[in-house]
Enzyme design. Sequence first.
Site, PDB file in Angstrom:
ATOM      1  N   SER A 115       0.923  -0.859  -0.193  1.00 59.02           N
ATOM      2  CA  SER A 115      -0.246   0.203   0.056  1.00 59.02           C
ATOM      3  C   SER A 115       0.669   1.066   0.234  1.00 59.02           C
ATOM      4  CB  SER A 115      -1.070   0.204   1.355  1.00 59.02           C
ATOM      5  OG  SER A 115      -1.133   1.002   1.652  1.00 59.02           O
ATOM      6  N   TYR A 133      -0.716  -0.826  10.691  1.00 61.90           N
ATOM      7  CA  TYR A 133      -0.856  -0.939   9.222  1.00 61.90           C
ATOM      8  C   TYR A 133      -0.071  -0.484   8.059  1.00 61.90           C
ATOM      9  CZ  TYR A 133      -3.629  -0.770   4.640  1.00 61.90           C
ATOM     10  OH  TYR A 133      -3.536  -1.795   3.314  1.00 61.90           O
TER      11      TYR A 133
HETATM   12  P1  NDP Z   1     -11.552  -6.518   2.686  1.00 65.71           P
HETATM   13  O1  NDP Z   1     -11.335  -5.473   4.268  1.00 65.71           O
HETATM   14  O2  NDP Z   1     -12.343  -5.569   1.506  1.00 65.71           O
HETATM   15  O3  NDP Z   1     -11.480  -7.270   2.205  1.00 65.71           O
HETATM   16  C1  NDP Z   1     -10.355  -8.160   3.075  1.00 65.71           C
HETATM   17  C2  NDP Z   1     -10.051 -10.025   2.426  1.00 65.71           C
HETATM   18  O4  NDP Z   1      -9.248 -10.390   3.823  1.00 65.71           O
HETATM   19  C3  NDP Z   1     -11.129  -9.711   3.972  1.00 65.71           C
HETATM   20  O5  NDP Z   1     -12.434 -11.002   2.202  1.00 65.71           O
HETATM   21  C4  NDP Z   1     -11.241 -10.775   4.453  1.00 65.71           C
HETATM   22  O6  NDP Z   1     -12.471 -11.782   5.243  1.00 65.71           O
HETATM   23  C5  NDP Z   1      -9.727 -10.985   4.588  1.00 65.71           C
HETATM   24  N1  NDP Z   1      -9.347 -11.373   6.054  1.00 65.71           N
HETATM   25  C6  NDP Z   1      -9.083 -10.322   6.509  1.00 65.71           C
HETATM   26  N2  NDP Z   1      -8.586 -10.560   8.010  1.00 65.71           N
HETATM   27  C7  NDP Z   1      -7.969 -12.054   8.403  1.00 65.71           C
HETATM   28  C8  NDP Z   1      -7.733 -12.753   8.939  1.00 65.71           C
HETATM   29  N3  NDP Z   1      -7.266 -12.619  10.294  1.00 65.71           N
HETATM   30  N4  NDP Z   1      -7.948 -13.935   8.362  1.00 65.71           N
HETATM   31  C9  NDP Z   1      -8.451 -14.516   7.046  1.00 65.71           C
HETATM   32  N5  NDP Z   1      -8.775 -13.718   5.752  1.00 65.71           N
HETATM   33  C10 NDP Z   1      -9.267 -11.956   6.284  1.00 65.71           C
HETATM   34  O7  NDP Z   1     -10.015  -5.504   1.589  1.00 65.71           O
HETATM   35  P2  NDP Z   1      -9.000  -5.223   0.439  1.00 65.71           P
HETATM   36  O8  NDP Z   1      -9.619  -6.016  -0.907  1.00 65.71           O
HETATM   37  O9  NDP Z   1      -9.980  -4.062   0.444  1.00 65.71           O
HETATM   38  O10 NDP Z   1      -7.736  -5.732   0.600  1.00 65.71           O
HETATM   39  C11 NDP Z   1      -7.208  -6.145   0.067  1.00 65.71           C
HETATM   40  C12 NDP Z   1      -5.644  -5.941   0.114  1.00 65.71           C
HETATM   41  O11 NDP Z   1      -4.520  -4.453  -0.176  1.00 65.71           O
HETATM   42  C13 NDP Z   1      -5.126  -5.904   1.474  1.00 65.71           C
HETATM   43  O12 NDP Z   1      -4.107  -6.595   1.552  1.00 65.71           O
HETATM   44  C14 NDP Z   1      -4.895  -3.902   1.524  1.00 65.71           C
HETATM   45  O13 NDP Z   1      -4.695  -3.718   2.939  1.00 65.71           O
HETATM   46  C15 NDP Z   1      -4.798  -3.994   0.351  1.00 65.71           C
HETATM   47  N6  NDP Z   1      -5.615  -2.292  -0.137  1.00 65.71           N
HETATM   48  C16 NDP Z   1      -6.225  -2.127  -0.568  1.00 65.71           C
HETATM   49  C17 NDP Z   1      -5.826  -0.893  -0.708  1.00 65.71           C
HETATM   50  C18 NDP Z   1      -8.017  -0.898  -1.187  1.00 65.71           C
HETATM   51  O14 NDP Z   1      -8.318   0.836  -1.387  1.00 65.71           O
HETATM   52  N7  NDP Z   1      -9.039  -1.535  -0.888  1.00 65.71           N
HETATM   53  C19 NDP Z   1      -5.263   0.245  -1.098  1.00 65.71           C
HETATM   54  C20 NDP Z   1      -4.495  -0.765  -0.750  1.00 65.71           C
HETATM   55  C21 NDP Z   1      -3.933  -1.686  -0.884  1.00 65.71           C
HETATM   56  P3  NDP Z   1     -13.619 -11.428   5.818  1.00 65.71           P
HETATM   57  O15 NDP Z   1     -14.347 -10.979   4.716  1.00 65.71           O
HETATM   58  O16 NDP Z   1     -14.209 -12.287   6.970  1.00 65.71           O
HETATM   59  O17 NDP Z   1     -13.589  -9.667   6.368  1.00 65.71           O
END
Ligand code: NDP
Length: 257
Positions: free
Chosen positions: A158, A171
């Site tokens: 990120s 984070y």
């Molecule tokens: P979301 O929160 O929408 O989705 C994250 C997913 O990861 C969800 O399915 C969540 O599960 C799962 N998750 C979270 N914690 C755990 C855990 N402890 N064990 C297993 N699964 C877990 O996030 P994004 O799709 O936005 O982000 C995806 C990646 O992209 C991340 O690494 C984020 O840091 C990165 N990112 C995102 C940006 C953005 O603007 N969206 C920008 C820059 C980076 P559940 O469905 O149960 O919550």
Amino acid sequence: MPEKADRAYSPRADLLAGRVVLVTGAGDGIGRAAALAYAEHGADVVLLGRTEHKLEAVFDLIEASTETRPVVVPADLLHASEDAATILYHAIRREYGRLDGVLHNAGLLGPRTSIAEYAVSDWLEVMHVNVNAAFIVTRAMMPLLEESDDASVVFTFSGVGRRGRAHWGAYAVSKFALEGLMEVLADETARAGRIRVNSLNPGATRTAMRAAAYPHEDPETLPPPEDHMGLYLYLMGPDSKGVTGQRFDAGFWSSPH
Ligand code: NDP
């Protein structure tokens, strides 16, 4: 490496045919879109995440629209351990006998507060899910990845993991750490040339995490996860063979759709 292109990347329909790819956080957001895109391009996808009904919904969509064989792995990475990762390793070996890619996508945002106010327990949770779990899972999968002729490991970083910013706490620090993990592993695997290791930054994307980080933003002004799938496919498939140790930003390749 190709030059940054304004045009969309056009992956072959069978880009990932015969490959097995593990996606963490596959139930929602960007991980969900990536799991669907990988399956649409022929991969058998291991859907790992913490909310089983979301994973089941992704499984059903893949089953209904492709000939691939997904599996659901409900797992909270907060409890990621060597034993749990070893069980996952044996399960993938038993089910498929191979693993050709890992997308480390799951992430915890954690509190948006100052270092002085940051609860130690929150810090440890974010670091465990975002960094330790990525290391633990990667380490356990290495024997399978080393058996593949063309394996790809992709970490998700990120912008706040490139330049630290106030109130992004664990984070941001976790994303700096993932970049280090990516570089170390890329260097260790470069000589053999069978595993490539890169990281990508999706940038501002319309997901639940983004809405939690920026509650006053209009989500409709942001691209949906599907817009980034060109880059996710490029890095997971054979077109990025030989590319390792690199950081990619969303927009390097636009969507194939
Ligand atoms: P979301 O929160 O929408 O989705 C994250 C997913 O990861 C969800 O399915 C969540 O599960 C799962 N998750 C979270 N914690 C755990 C855990 N402890 N064990 C297993 N699964 C877990 O996030 P994004 O799709 O936005 O982000 C995806 C990646 O992209 C991340 O690494 C984020 O840091 C990165 N990112 C995102 C940006 C953005 O603007 N969206 C920008 C820059 C980076 P559940 O469905 O149960 O919550």
